[in-house]
Design a protein around this motif. Structure first.
Motif, PDB file in Angstrom:
ATOM      1  N   ASP A 103      -5.816   1.075   2.200  1.00 12.62           N
ATOM      2  CA  ASP A 103      -5.850   2.288   1.381  1.00 12.62           C
ATOM      3  C   ASP A 103      -6.928   2.217   0.309  1.00 12.62           C
ATOM      4  OD1 ASP A 103      -3.801   3.430   2.768  1.00 12.62           O
ATOM      5  OD2 ASP A 103      -2.256   2.951   1.301  1.00 12.62           O
ATOM      6  N   THR A 159      -4.915   4.274  -3.918  1.00 11.59           N
ATOM      7  CA  THR A 159      -6.197   4.343  -3.208  1.00 11.59           C
ATOM      8  C   THR A 159      -7.399   4.207  -4.136  1.00 11.59           C
ATOM      9  OG1 THR A 159      -6.336   6.762  -3.403  1.00 11.59           O
ATOM     10  CG2 THR A 159      -5.138   5.875  -1.501  1.00 11.59           C
ATOM     11  N   LYS A 179       0.854  -1.179   0.000  1.00 13.83           N
ATOM     12  CA  LYS A 179       0.000   0.000   0.000  1.00 13.83           C
ATOM     13  C   LYS A 179       0.893   1.233   0.000  1.00 13.83           C
ATOM     14  CE  LYS A 179      -0.679   0.201   5.012  1.00 13.83           C
ATOM     15  NZ  LYS A 179      -1.701   0.292   6.083  1.00 13.83           N
ATOM     16  N   THR A 218      -0.960   8.682  -4.594  1.00 14.12           N
ATOM     17  CA  THR A 218      -2.237   8.575  -3.881  1.00 14.12           C
ATOM     18  C   THR A 218      -3.314   7.961  -4.770  1.00 14.12           C
ATOM     19  OG1 THR A 218      -1.694  10.498  -2.529  1.00 14.12           O
ATOM     20  CG2 THR A 218      -4.008   9.863  -2.652  1.00 14.12           C
TER      21      THR A 218
END
Length: 570
Positions: free
Chosen positions: A536, A87, A76, A83
């Protein structure tokens, strides 16, 4: 003939690979490629070297790394990681740079390979055996680039022939056509390439029949999990992988006795390695002169490195790397997959768990009174450790607080892992770099025989023959016990086998080797496992994430004819 509208020209033919130990490549830039260029022996060799150099834009920089490692059950986001991709956030769109770059690189070098295959018959006076081998190399490389495309995007434009000029129209071809082309290319490559990477005269990084056979087995296995599956795909995957394993002596390949030796620095040409991508410190071959992040460089040595320099007794150095910390392992990987750290030696041989003090910085003193169980040499008010002693220890399991307080160095257990500080994957360590910020020049191991064993096992299991799968799984697991574990205790039974078990075994053996996202998509487990194991991405991942979005650059560049189709829900 269908034509792709982007990134097909403006290549610079430079590389560190060339035939003959005394033969040096004459570097000559060509802004526009033409068939006449490929129809000379020098141009043909330069074009093949360029096709190889393209692999450095896939295996080494962050684009392909971000698309294959993050957002899975294994890893993760670290504090500096992407990001959006990790995610699956709403900011992850077709304009994502990583997505666009990998697409661009693959099609650029596919066109180079097309030029080689198309024009080889027109080269006068070239040794026919050498020409056949070089065409086989081009077909192997082309198959690699197309395999990346079809796994990440599904239906893609299938360009089979060289294009000297860009166009403004393009269509997407069915997955089935792409896989048929892959099988055709790899079958032809196997017939024309030297047996294995250790065969006489084969330079490191060159294509061989062993590497092409491994890739063909994986192509069959992957097609079997796709909408283009054929009834005999699992059988063919098993037969192809097993033939490479069973005939290992003829091609000079085999498992090393020690898992830890496979990725040992300087040992990348060992008998288990089937194909590597070569890197170099020469700026002319490796992208722009930005020392911190050259696009074609091997950055994998940095991408797992935590911010160790912020801890007591530590400062940045070449050995521990520049702390990019793009990815950290999930608790599932460290706690469940690698639950057995006694008989299975792979965790301690895959991850760095200790950092040695290299600076007299903020080293804590022993308290007064000393905690129960403190070392015999501990003295109140004196430093707990010094240069050359352990400064940070990550055991990979929980320890009682009393035991941690009595330890001289900093102990970080799994419950205390953070996006800034977690175990570091060591498979890409490079201690020979010129300075702490420098990229790695180590070859990247792309294909190795342990994966071939697991391909054979998965194919047999999915074909309803778990008994045939078992010996391949147990061979990998027995090796994992060397030298301190109990090899017999590592063996499993037919009843233990399942798709989940095989995926877990792939994580133990291959974690961090830029294959996990593809593994989860191939087996239909991406959404399930991310939702279970990746804190995430578990809330955001959706059905559409089984494929990457078609890059917006491609859609915008298709201005003639039908609009270039986007993948569903993107």
């Amino acid at each position: 003939m269908k034509k792709l509208s982007i990134y097909l020209i403006n290549l610079l033919f430079v590389t560190g690979l060339f035939y003959g130990c005394q033969k040096k490549l004459e570097e000559e830039p060509h802004s526009v490629l033409t068939p006449d260029f490929f129809r000379t022996a020098q141009g043909f060799e330069a074009g093949l070297n360029a096709a190889y150099s393209g692999t450095r834009w896939i295996w080494g920089p962050q684009d392909f790394f971000n698309l294959t490692v993050g957002g899975t059950d294994e890893f993760k986001r670290g504090v500096d990681g992407s990001t959006d991709l990790n995610t699956y956030s709403s900011n992850y769109t077709p304009s994502n740079t990583n997505v666009g770059n990998v697409w661009k690189y693959c099609y650029t070098y596919i066109n180079t390979c097309n030029g080689l295959v198309d024009n080889a018959p027109q080269i006068p006076g070239m040794d026919s055996t050498l020409k056949k081998r070089m065409v086989g190399e081009a077909r192997f490389l082309r198959a690699n680039y197309y395999f990346i495309l079809v796994q990440l995007w599904g239906d893609v434009t299938l360009n089979k022939h060289f294009q000297g000029t860009p166009t403004t129209s393009a269509v997407r071809d069915p997955v089935a056509d792409v896989y048929d082309f892959l099988v055709e290319d790899l079958t032809a490559a196997i017939a024309s390439l030297p047996a294995g990477p250790l065969s006489a005269g084969v330079q490191p990084g060159r294509a061989t029949a062993a590497a092409a056979t491994h890739l063909l087995a994986k192509v069959y296995l992957t097609r079997a999990g796709s909408p283009a599956k054929k009834a005999d795909d699992y059988k063919n995957a098993y037969t192809t992988a097993a033939s490479l394993i069973n005939n290992g002596a003829a091609s000079g390949v085999g498992l090393l006795p020690d898992f830890g030796r496979v990725f040992q620095e300087g040992n990348e040409a060992n008998m288990e390695v089937l194909w590597t991508v070569q890197h170099t410190s020469n700026l002319a071959y490796n992208g722009s002169p930005r020392q911190d992040n050259r696009d074609g460089d091997n950055l994998l040595c940095h991408l797992w490195a935590p911010q160790y320099e912020n801890q007591p007794g530590m400062q940045r150095d070449v050995f521990y790397g520049r702390p990019y910390i793009r990815q950290i392992p999930t608790r599932w990987l460290t706690d469940t997959v690698f639950a057995d750290k006694v008989n299975d030696t792979r965790y301690n041989k895959s991850f760095q768990i200790a950092w040695i003090c290299n600076a007299r910085k903020l080293i804590p003193n022993w308290p007064d009174p000393l905690p129960p169980g403190a070392p015999a040499n501990a003295q109140p008010g004196r430093p707990k450790f010094g240069i050359g002693d352990t400064a940070i220890f990550m055991p990979g399991y929980e320890m009682p607080d009393e035991q941690i307080k009595a330890t001289a160095y900093q102990v970080i257990t799994p419950s205390k892992y953070a996006p800034t500080l977690a175990p570091t994957l060591t498979k890409y360590f490079d201690t020979k770099r010129t300075d702490m910020n420098a990229p790695s020049i180590r070859p990247i191991i792309v294909y190795r025989l342990a994966d071939t064993y697991l391909i054979a096992a998965e194919a047999a299991f999915m074909d309803g023959r778990p008994g045939d799968a078992l010996p391949f799984v147990n061979a990998i697991r027995r090796r994992a016990a060397y030298p301190t574990g109990d090899a017999q205790a590592m063996e499993v039974r037919v009843a233990d086998l399942s798709l989940d078990f095989i995926l877990d075994e792939r994580a133990r053996e291959l974690c961090g080797e830029l294959t996990r996202w593809q593994d989860l998509v191939r087996t239909g487990q991406l959404l399930t496992r991310v939702r279970l194991h990746n804190t995430d991405g578990q809330k955001n991942i959706q059905e559409k994430h089984r494929l990457r979005p078609i890059p917006q650059t491609q859609i915008d560049a298709t201005t003639t004819g039908p609009k270039y189709p986007q993948n569903p829900q993107w």
